[in-house]
Design a protein around this motif. Structure first.
Motif, short mmCIF file in Angstrom:
data_model
loop_
_atom_site.label_atom_id
_atom_site.label_comp_id
_atom_site.label_asym_id
_atom_site.label_seq_id
_atom_site.Cartn_x
_atom_site.Cartn_y
_atom_site.Cartn_z
N VAL A 178 0.86 -1.19 0.00
CA VAL A 178 0.00 0.00 0.00
C VAL A 178 0.89 1.23 0.00
N PRO A 179 0.38 2.39 -0.46
CA PRO A 179 1.17 3.62 -0.41
C PRO A 179 1.52 4.00 1.03
N PHE A 180 2.63 4.73 1.19
CA PHE A 180 3.08 5.09 2.54
C PHE A 180 2.03 5.91 3.29
N MET A 181 1.42 6.90 2.62
CA MET A 181 0.47 7.76 3.32
C MET A 181 -0.76 6.96 3.77
N GLN A 182 -1.12 5.91 3.04
CA GLN A 182 -2.21 5.04 3.48
C GLN A 182 -1.81 4.28 4.73
N TYR A 183 -0.56 3.79 4.77
CA TYR A 183 -0.06 3.09 5.96
C TYR A 183 -0.08 4.03 7.16
N LEU A 184 0.37 5.28 6.97
CA LEU A 184 0.40 6.25 8.05
C LEU A 184 -1.00 6.52 8.58
#
Length: 291
Positions: free
Chosen positions: A226-232
């Motif tokens: 998943v994209p980093f901002m989604q993980y965050l």
């Protein structure tokens, strides 16, 4: 087929879990920093490791060291017990003797399949794994101490097991790349854990591991899925869920302590991710606990 990092949901104070799994489902190629043991309780388990398929017969054990990719094929009418634990559970710096191999070196070196272990050690390790599972199922007060003690026994026995030959270790360059990738991802996760209350940009986290934002974005998506901002965002939502479940705080306080810039943003993101408002989630959790 893509290969993604898996993050088992382990208690940070006791990074261990065990569970029973049937053989009907397919588990796609993945890897994680935790060591994983597989005990074939019933039937035959078909798993993939070191770029080959392994048939695990009833009563046999197979383990994966940290960073080793693996997968499971459908194995109807089988049951397996899965054990996952982080090596930090052993507090190695306090226990390691100067002449000992480190635990990382040990688990990377030992032959993975119990069929290649001396029979007396097979029997001892089988009994310990079954006892750990039974202890975990009991949910008795203090069970973590019993489990920890048996994991220490398993590790001590591992020092007596045969080691792999170069031919059986698979592609060493690929394994090394996995471990390097794991290290970089761990740096990312640590940064998020330490700074999620602050404003975090792609630029910020990319600089921490020495990548450009564009390269880091591709790197994280490729290896984590998943994209980093989604993980965050998901990390912050999980922090909010914990606070809503365990603390008597206002929604403003929950938003702030979860790293959201405003209550409005918190409500919007939470509802989009969870499917209900924070207040509805809190009421549902409290109701389930009461009933």
């Amino acid at each position: 087929m893509s290969l993604y990092l898996e993050i088992p949901k382990l208690n940070s104070l006791f990074p261990f879990r065990t569970f029973l799994n049937d053989g009907w489902g397919v588990v796609y190629p993945h890897w994680h920093k935790e060591v994983e043991f597989i005990y074939c309780l019933k039937g035959t388990v078909n798993l993939g490791a070191y770029e080959k398929i392994v048939r695990l017969e009833e009563g046999e054990i197979y383990f994966f060291p940290s960073g080793e990719p693996h997968f499971f094929l459908a194995s109807p009418d089988s049951e397996r017990i899965v054990y996952q634990f982080d090596l930090k559970l052993f507090r190695e710096n306090a226990n390691l003797q100067g002449t000992d191999r480190s635990l990382t070196q040990l688990y990377n070196a030992v032959v993975n399949h119990s069929s290649d272990w001396p029979v007396p050690l097979q029997n001892q390790l089988r009994e310990l794994l079954l006892s750990i599972f039974a202890e975990s199922q009991s949910q008795q007060e203090g069970m973590q101490y019993g489990i920890t003690g048996m994991l220490f026994q398993i590790t001590q026995l591992f020092y007596q097991l045969p080691t792999k030959t170069s031919e059986s270790q698979g592609n060493p360059n690929k394994i090394l790349r996995n471990k390097e990738t794991l290290n970089l991802l761990n740096q990312t996760f640590t940064y998020v854990e330490d700074h999620y209350l602050d404003t975090i940009t792609l630029q910020d986290v990319a600089e921490q591991i020495g990548f450009s934002p564009n390269y880091f974005s591709r790197f994280f998506k490729k290896n984590f899925g998943v994209p980093f901002m989604q993980y965050l965002t998901e990390f912050r939502i999980n922090q909010a869920k914990y606070l809503l479940s365990t603390e008597d705080l206002s929604m403003t306080e929950v938003a702030i302590q979860s790293g959201f810039a405003s209550v409005k943003t918190f409500h919007h993101v939470f509802k989009a991710q969870v499917g209900c408002s924070p207040l509805q989630y809190q009421k549902k959790v409290v109701h389930n606990e009461v009933t």
